[in-house]
Each structure stands twice: as structure tokens, then as C-alpha cells.
Design a protein around this motif. Structure first.
Motif, PDB file in Angstrom:
ATOM      1  N   PRO A  79      -6.428   2.955   0.330  1.00  0.00           N
ATOM      2  CA  PRO A  79      -5.323   2.358  -0.432  1.00  0.00           C
ATOM      3  C   PRO A  79      -5.465   0.835  -0.448  1.00  0.00           C
ATOM      4  O   PRO A  79      -5.765   0.226   0.578  1.00  0.00           O
ATOM      5  CB  PRO A  79      -4.072   2.783   0.355  1.00  0.00           C
ATOM      6  CG  PRO A  79      -4.556   3.785   1.367  1.00  0.00           C
ATOM      7  CD  PRO A  79      -5.979   3.458   1.631  1.00  0.00           C
ATOM      8  N   HIS A  80      -5.243   0.224  -1.611  1.00  0.00           N
ATOM      9  CA  HIS A  80      -5.336  -1.224  -1.762  1.00  0.00           C
ATOM     10  C   HIS A  80      -3.951  -1.827  -1.981  1.00  0.00           C
ATOM     11  O   HIS A  80      -2.996  -1.131  -2.318  1.00  0.00           O
ATOM     12  CB  HIS A  80      -6.264  -1.581  -2.922  1.00  0.00           C
ATOM     13  CG  HIS A  80      -7.710  -1.296  -2.645  1.00  0.00           C
ATOM     14  ND1 HIS A  80      -8.196  -0.005  -2.547  1.00  0.00           N
ATOM     15  CD2 HIS A  80      -8.767  -2.120  -2.428  1.00  0.00           C
ATOM     16  CE1 HIS A  80      -9.498  -0.052  -2.285  1.00  0.00           C
ATOM     17  NE2 HIS A  80      -9.864  -1.315  -2.206  1.00  0.00           N
ATOM     18  N   LYS A  81      -3.875  -3.136  -1.823  1.00  0.00           N
ATOM     19  CA  LYS A  81      -2.593  -3.822  -1.984  1.00  0.00           C
ATOM     20  C   LYS A  81      -2.124  -3.838  -3.431  1.00  0.00           C
ATOM     21  O   LYS A  81      -0.933  -3.767  -3.709  1.00  0.00           O
ATOM     22  CB  LYS A  81      -2.703  -5.266  -1.479  1.00  0.00           C
ATOM     23  CG  LYS A  81      -2.867  -5.401   0.023  1.00  0.00           C
ATOM     24  CD  LYS A  81      -2.914  -6.873   0.393  1.00  0.00           C
ATOM     25  CE  LYS A  81      -3.095  -7.062   1.885  1.00  0.00           C
ATOM     26  NZ  LYS A  81      -3.147  -8.497   2.245  1.00  0.00           N
ATOM     27  N   VAL A  82      -3.059  -3.987  -4.344  1.00  0.00           N
ATOM     28  CA  VAL A  82      -2.715  -4.086  -5.764  1.00  0.00           C
ATOM     29  C   VAL A  82      -3.615  -3.151  -6.558  1.00  0.00           C
ATOM     30  O   VAL A  82      -4.470  -2.460  -6.004  1.00  0.00           O
ATOM     31  CB  VAL A  82      -2.867  -5.539  -6.276  1.00  0.00           C
ATOM     32  CG1 VAL A  82      -1.904  -6.466  -5.563  1.00  0.00           C
ATOM     33  CG2 VAL A  82      -4.302  -6.024  -6.097  1.00  0.00           C
ATOM     34  N   SER A  83      -3.429  -3.130  -7.868  1.00  0.00           N
ATOM     35  CA  SER A  83      -4.233  -2.278  -8.734  1.00  0.00           C
ATOM     36  C   SER A  83      -5.722  -2.555  -8.542  1.00  0.00           C
ATOM     37  O   SER A  83      -6.145  -3.704  -8.392  1.00  0.00           O
ATOM     38  CB  SER A  83      -3.853  -2.515 -10.201  1.00  0.00           C
ATOM     39  OG  SER A  83      -4.744  -1.826 -11.055  1.00  0.00           O
ATOM     40  N   GLU A 126      -2.224  -2.992   4.229  1.00  0.00           N
ATOM     41  CA  GLU A 126      -1.804  -2.984   5.627  1.00  0.00           C
ATOM     42  C   GLU A 126      -0.783  -1.883   5.898  1.00  0.00           C
ATOM     43  O   GLU A 126      -0.679  -1.385   7.018  1.00  0.00           O
ATOM     44  CB  GLU A 126      -1.203  -4.344   6.001  1.00  0.00           C
ATOM     45  CG  GLU A 126      -2.229  -5.421   6.259  1.00  0.00           C
ATOM     46  CD  GLU A 126      -2.154  -6.541   5.254  1.00  0.00           C
ATOM     47  OE1 GLU A 126      -1.285  -6.460   4.358  1.00  0.00           O
ATOM     48  OE2 GLU A 126      -2.971  -7.476   5.346  1.00  0.00           O
ATOM     49  N   VAL A 127      -0.015  -1.517   4.874  1.00  0.00           N
ATOM     50  CA  VAL A 127       0.974  -0.453   5.053  1.00  0.00           C
ATOM     51  C   VAL A 127       0.279   0.864   5.385  1.00  0.00           C
ATOM     52  O   VAL A 127       0.743   1.637   6.230  1.00  0.00           O
ATOM     53  CB  VAL A 127       1.845  -0.313   3.789  1.00  0.00           C
ATOM     54  CG1 VAL A 127       2.791   0.873   3.915  1.00  0.00           C
ATOM     55  CG2 VAL A 127       2.646  -1.598   3.555  1.00  0.00           C
ATOM     56  N   ALA A 128      -0.855   1.124   4.732  1.00  0.00           N
ATOM     57  CA  ALA A 128      -1.617   2.341   5.032  1.00  0.00           C
ATOM     58  C   ALA A 128      -2.190   2.285   6.444  1.00  0.00           C
ATOM     59  O   ALA A 128      -2.214   3.292   7.167  1.00  0.00           O
ATOM     60  CB  ALA A 128      -2.736   2.519   4.015  1.00  0.00           C
ATOM     61  N   SER A 166       7.990  -5.356  10.388  1.00  0.00           N
ATOM     62  CA  SER A 166       7.569  -4.661   9.173  1.00  0.00           C
ATOM     63  C   SER A 166       6.220  -3.986   9.390  1.00  0.00           C
ATOM     64  O   SER A 166       5.430  -4.383  10.255  1.00  0.00           O
ATOM     65  CB  SER A 166       7.470  -5.638   7.999  1.00  0.00           C
ATOM     66  OG  SER A 166       6.388  -6.531   8.193  1.00  0.00           O
ATOM     67  N   ASP A 167       5.946  -2.964   8.596  1.00  0.00           N
ATOM     68  CA  ASP A 167       4.663  -2.266   8.695  1.00  0.00           C
ATOM     69  C   ASP A 167       3.494  -3.221   8.461  1.00  0.00           C
ATOM     70  O   ASP A 167       2.478  -3.169   9.162  1.00  0.00           O
ATOM     71  CB  ASP A 167       4.604  -1.129   7.668  1.00  0.00           C
ATOM     72  CG  ASP A 167       5.474   0.052   8.059  1.00  0.00           C
ATOM     73  OD1 ASP A 167       6.141  -0.014   9.111  1.00  0.00           O
ATOM     74  OD2 ASP A 167       5.489   1.049   7.312  1.00  0.00           O
TER      75      ASP A 167
END
Length: 352
Positions: free
Chosen positions: A33-37, A148-150, A210-211
Motif C-alpha cells: 500500500p502506498h500513501k498516494v495514487s 505508514e498506516v499499513a 496516530s498510526d
């Protein structure tokens, strides 16, 4: 299924607008998973991914250093499909990972440190009104930045606690009910120390994280003082604002990281992380006097007098402007308020 691309030993597939799924010829799979598109992700970045993954799988181990922390990731010989991640130094913990989790974290550890170091330094040294420049710079690097959330989700499933030390700052990062919390055990005499005294006085011994920040703390690319601009800072400032401005309770509403104030001037929005102030969506430039740092003291009934860290001091200063605009004396700020007041927008929060 969508388009597929063959890169070396891997088949690369889109698994959503921000997510890649990589499947190796031997069945090993990893979700990225990436931060943006990822529509602008370069083919060179994909080649880097597969090269790094192949090297790790073949060697069965890797080491990395981020800041003052050394990381060692190693495949466990007696447990097929299980890897061991050890962090020592500024951050300390041990966890077991599945292969897909280990590969994801390995790639994150090997990401360029430009965003983590250069832009973080830029953020700390730059006034709030120039933060837009930072966001533009982040866009240069974020297309290839893993989420980073992933990463945080992996730690939520695998970690109980980690011990962190940055200079005089000592803390314990906990995972409880799939949420991150930090307990400050030592904070020194600087900004973090001032913040800790406030949190302790408010009996906030365990502060939320935060995550995104938790992942960066655990991977050595953030420091404990960063909590001042995270959930912990927001929580402490909410408590203080409720106590200091009780007579304005009817004008205040908290929305996530923002305090929203409604009065005859319109709608004010205060970012409780940074102290950014907007009136009717117009950004007000509020600059402290030399040495360009907000400072101050507050007296909390029944708790005593406290010196404020600069972030909290800024938030309280702009909250005073929003809640008591008629008391503003500074000519520059008064002129900005007059300009912003002309932009009054009738919305669904306040009808003036």
C-alpha cells in the motif's frame, strides 16, 4: 483482475488506486500500500522493489540503521514462513513476522530517508504559514512512499510494547485494543518536558499516538517530541481550552484536530496540532515576536501555573484571538481579520 506486469521473477498487479500486489514465481506474495495514487509510479521503482525483495529472500536476512536504531530482520530456520525483527538503540523491541509482513517492512526500512530527515527538519524550522511549501515538496517523494498506516497495522497485530529513547526523552509505546499509546517516562527540560508537566497535571499518563507516527517511531524515522504535533498534543490542548474558556463553551466545537469557533466575525478554524488559524477559510498570518517562538504561562484552577511549550502556546494565543477578537490590538492582525470578515460564508455550522 486488471492489468498485470511481469518484472523479473514477479508478477505485479494493481490492487486498488494506491496498492500493488506482487506475486513471485514460487508463490510468495506481498501487498504494497502506498500513501498516494500509484499511477505515476516509475518502472524503475518497481525494478528496485523486486531486486530488494529477491535479495532479501535469497539471503534470508538484512540489517538497516535509521537514526540511532539498528534493525536486523532474519528468517527463522526452524519456523518456515516466519521472520524475526529486532530493533536496538533508540528504539527497542522484538517481534515475529509472516513473510509478507517482513517483506513490506524491509522495503519501508530501505526507503530513501530524504522525506524522513530533510523534510522533517524543514518542518520544525519553518513557520506554520510556509507549511504549504513542505506539502508540495512531499509530493515529489510520496508517489513511491509506502503507507505508514499499513505498516502500523502489522505492528498492531504483532507488537505488545516498545521502548524508545531519544536523548533525555524516554518512553514506552504500547498497543492496546488495536490502538497505540505512549507513556512518557522521561522528557528532559525542553519542549517535551514542558508538555509532559501539563499532561501529568491533567492526569493524562497514557497519551494516544496516530498510526502514522507510531509506525515512524517504530522504524526509527520519528522522535518522541513529534507527539507534540500528533494526537497527544491535540488531546492535551483540548483539555486546556475547555478549562480556560468555559465562558465560551457555546461558541466552541471540536472537530478532529480542529477547534471551530463561531461568532459575529464568522467561522474560525484552529489546527490544534500546528496552531494554524483561519477565519472564513482565510489564513491569518500570526507571527510571534523575536525570537520567533510563542511562549507563555497559564494558570489552571486547582492545578497550578505552567510554562507552555511553543506549540501549545501558539494554539492558546490564536484561540484567544478567535474567541475574543474585539480585544485584538495588533494592527496587522486586525487588518487581516477585517479582510477575512468580508469573506463571511454562511454554512451549516453557524448562521450569522
Amino acid at each position: 483482475m486488471g492489468a498485470e506486469l511481469r518484472v523479473g521473477n514477479w508478477t505485479v498487479m494493481l490492487d486498488g488506486p494506491k496498492t500493488l500486489r506482487l506475486v513471485r514465481h514460487d508463490g510468495i506474495e506481498v501487498i504494497l500500500p502506498h500513501k498516494v495514487s500509484i499511477r505515476n509510479l516509475r518502472i524503475g521503482q518497481l525494478m528496485d522493489y523486486v531486486a530488494e525483495l529477491d535479495e532479501l529472500i535469497e539471503k534470508g536476512s538484512m540489517t538497516a540503521k535509521k537514526g540511532t536504531t539498528k534493525f536486523k530482520l532474519k528468517r527463522k530456520a526452524k519456523k518456515p514462513g516466519i521472520w524475526f525483527l529486532m530493533a536496538r538503540g533508540g528504539v527497542n523491541y522484538d517481534i515475529e513476522l509472516a513473510t509478507s509482513e517482513a517483506l513490506l517492512i524491509a522495503l519501508k526500512l530501505q526507503e530513501s530517508s530524504i522525506e524522513d530527515i530533510t523534510l522533517k527538519e524543514f518542518e520544525w524550522r519553518t513557520p506554520v504559514m510556509f507549511r504549504g511549501i513542505r506539502e508540495a515538496l512531499l509530493g515529489v517523494f510520496s508517489a513511491s512512499a509506502l503507507s505508514e498506516v499499513a505498516i502500523a497495522q502489522v505492528f498492531k497485530d504483532r507488537l505488545d510494547r516498545a521502548y524508545i529513547r531519544h536523548g533525555a526523552a524516554r518512553a514506552e509505546l504500547l498497543v492496546e485494543d488495536k490502538h497505540f499509546y505512549i507513556v512518557l517516562e522521561g522528557a528532559g527540560k525542553g519542549e517535551l518536558g514542558l508538555f509532559k508537566k501539563l499532561a501529568d497535571a491533567l492526569r493524562l499518563d497514557k497519551l494516544p499516538v496516530s498510526d502514522s507516527l507510531a509506525a515512524r517511531l517504530l522504524l526509527g524515522s520519528a522522535r518522541v517530541p513529534d507527539i507534540l504535533e500528533d494526537k497527544a498534543g491535540v488531546l492535551v490542548r483540548k483539555r486546556i481550552l475547555k478549562e480556560l474558556f468555559k465562558e465560551h463553551k457555546g461558541e466552541m466545537k471540536f472537530e478532529g484536530k480542529h477547534l471551530v469557533v463561531g461568532n459575529k466575525y464568522g467561522t474560525w478554524r484552529i489546527n490544534l496540532k500546528t496552531g494554524e488559524l483561519r477565519l472564513n477559510e482565510y489564513l491569518l498570518c500570526i507571527m510571534p515576536a523575536y525570537p520567533f517562538k510563542f511562549r507563555g504561562y497559564i494558570r489552571l484552577p486547582g492545578l497550578g501555573t505552567f510554562k507552555l511549550d511553543s506549540r501549545t502556546a501558539r494554539v492558546l494565543a490564536v484561540a484567544h484571538i478567535a474567541l475574543r477578537p474585539d480585544e485584538v490590538k495588533d494592527k496587522s492582525i486586525k487588518e487581516q481579520i477585517r479582510t477575512a470578515r468580508k469573506r463571511l460564508v454562511i454554512g451549516d455550522f453557524f448562521l450569522i
